[in-house]
Design an enzyme around this catalytic site. Structure first.
Site, PDB file in Angstrom:
ATOM      1  N   LYS A  52       0.835  -1.207   0.000  1.00 50.63           N
ATOM      2  CA  LYS A  52       0.000   0.000   0.000  1.00 50.63           C
ATOM      3  C   LYS A  52       0.872   1.261   0.000  1.00 50.63           C
ATOM      4  CE  LYS A  52      -3.701  -2.583   2.163  1.00 50.63           C
ATOM      5  NZ  LYS A  52      -4.441  -2.956   3.368  1.00 50.63           N
ATOM      6  N   GLN A  96      -4.478  -1.671   9.581  1.00 52.09           N
ATOM      7  CA  GLN A  96      -4.359  -2.999   8.987  1.00 52.09           C
ATOM      8  C   GLN A  96      -4.916  -4.058   9.952  1.00 52.09           C
ATOM      9  OE1 GLN A  96      -3.177  -3.574   5.766  1.00 52.09           O
ATOM     10  NE2 GLN A  96      -3.906  -5.642   6.109  1.00 52.09           N
ATOM     11  N   ASP A 119     -10.858   2.608   3.907  1.00 51.68           N
ATOM     12  CA  ASP A 119     -11.043   1.155   3.848  1.00 51.68           C
ATOM     13  C   ASP A 119     -12.531   0.813   3.716  1.00 51.68           C
ATOM     14  OD1 ASP A 119      -8.886  -0.528   3.672  1.00 51.68           O
ATOM     15  OD2 ASP A 119      -8.482  -0.596   5.824  1.00 51.68           O
TER      16      ASP A 119
END
Ligand code: NAD
Length: 299
Positions: A52, A96, A119
């Site tokens: 990412k 994460q 997200d």
């Protein structure tokens, strides 16, 4: 059979973003800034976060990686997120997953400002998605929709079977495919660990999205001739012949299923790169909503 090349499609998306960011930067506009938080040192999470951050560099975004020991307190993590929520220099925040057992992922997700929820996991984001309102689409389902769009795969009126009902993949995927937006309008069956006759259900599918995390689960006899197969699964399997000590396996028995499929995603190189490209698009959107006057949000 045609391979749905996620690397190729993701590169096209990233190239487009890179161009837009360069033009905006040249006009003195803000460059998108993504902050990723990594707790502990789970090997897969390390790899995903690194990918990412690398993608941010590629497209010209700013990125910050905040690392915490696995022993960090929930209080400290939430406090950090609150600071980032209030920081005008930050456009997107991602934490994460998975998190260590002593930290509630739900509490952490709920703490992220929905305006920075790139997200797409916050309840308010999910609610808007279900209602068909503009919002951030969770990166993996969004990436799959972008892949369908890239290869112009017809979904209208088709029977799509989604295997897996997680909040990050299966459930939002079923919402998007059954919605009235582009590459939606499918009739969707969502299957899970308690589904009976899964094999028979899959065998009637025009499109299968396998997101259960069981290597090679979808076999040739579960697939209709000409079906479109999207393999979301990524499982690390010990393999001493590899330098890394493992190989990646999808949820589809690729060798057996591919000859029957019209389109199929490989693992790796299918959904994975699209997830990252979709995250970049969400981060760009977060920045655009805040800074780019008159910018037309397309998604
Ligand atoms: P999860 O464990 O949260 O959910 C798995 C789902 O599969 C559950 O809803 C469960 O009911 C269902 N399931 C389990 N066994 C089943 C069975 N035998 N029959 C039918 N359904 C069954 O997993 P997740 O987070 O949704 O991830 C699924 C897979 O996708 C994992 O391999 C994960 O690593 C991978 N993944 C890949 C990406 C990517 O970018 N490519 C992103 C996220 C997740």
């Amino acid at each position: 059979m045609q391979i749905l090349d996620g690397k190729l499609a993701a590169q096209a998306i990233k190239d487009g973003l890179k161009l837009e960011v360069a033009q905006l930067a040249a006009n003195g506009k803000e460059v998108p800034h993504l902050v990723a938080i990594l707790v502990g040192n789970n090997g897969a999470s390390e790899t995903y976060v690194a990918a990412k951050v690398k993608a941010c560099e590629e497209v010209g975004f700013k990125s910050t990686l905040i690392r915490f020991e696995a022993s960090i307190s929930a209080f400290k993590l939430l406090d950090t997120i609150r600071d980032l929520n209030g920081d005008p220099e930050v456009d997107g925040i991602l934490v994460q997953l998975p998190l260590p057992d002593h930290i509630s992922a739900e509490e952490v997700i709920n703490c992220i400002d929905p305006a920075k929820d790139v997200d797409g996991f916050h309840p308010s984001t999910v609610g808007k998605l279900v209602l068909g309102q503009p919002t951030y689409i969770p990166a993996t389902p969004y990436g799959i929709m972008l892949l369908l769009e890239y290869y112009k795969i017809e979904t209208k009126g088709k029977h799509a079977v989604v295997i897996g009902r997680s909040n990050i993949v299966g459930r939002p995927m079923s919402v998007l495919l059954s919605g009235s937006g582009n590459y939606g309008n499918a009739t969707v069956t969502i299957c899970h660990s308690h589904t009976k006759n899964l094999k028979e259900i899959c065998a009637t599918a025009d499109i299968i999205v396998a997101a259960l995390g069981r290597p090679g689960f979808v076999k040739e006899d579960m697939v209709k001739e000409g079906a479109v197969i999207i393999d979301v699964g990524i499982t690390r399997i010990d393999d001493s012949s590899k330098k890394s000590g493992y190989r990646l396996s999808g949820d589809v028995d690729f060798a057996a299923v591919a000859p029957k499929a019209s389109f199929i995603t490989p693992v790796p190189g299918g959904v994975g790169p699209m997830t990252i490209a979709a995250l970049m698009k969400n981060t760009f959107k977060a920045c655009a909503l805040k800074h780019y006057d008159g910018f037309l949000i397309q998604n």
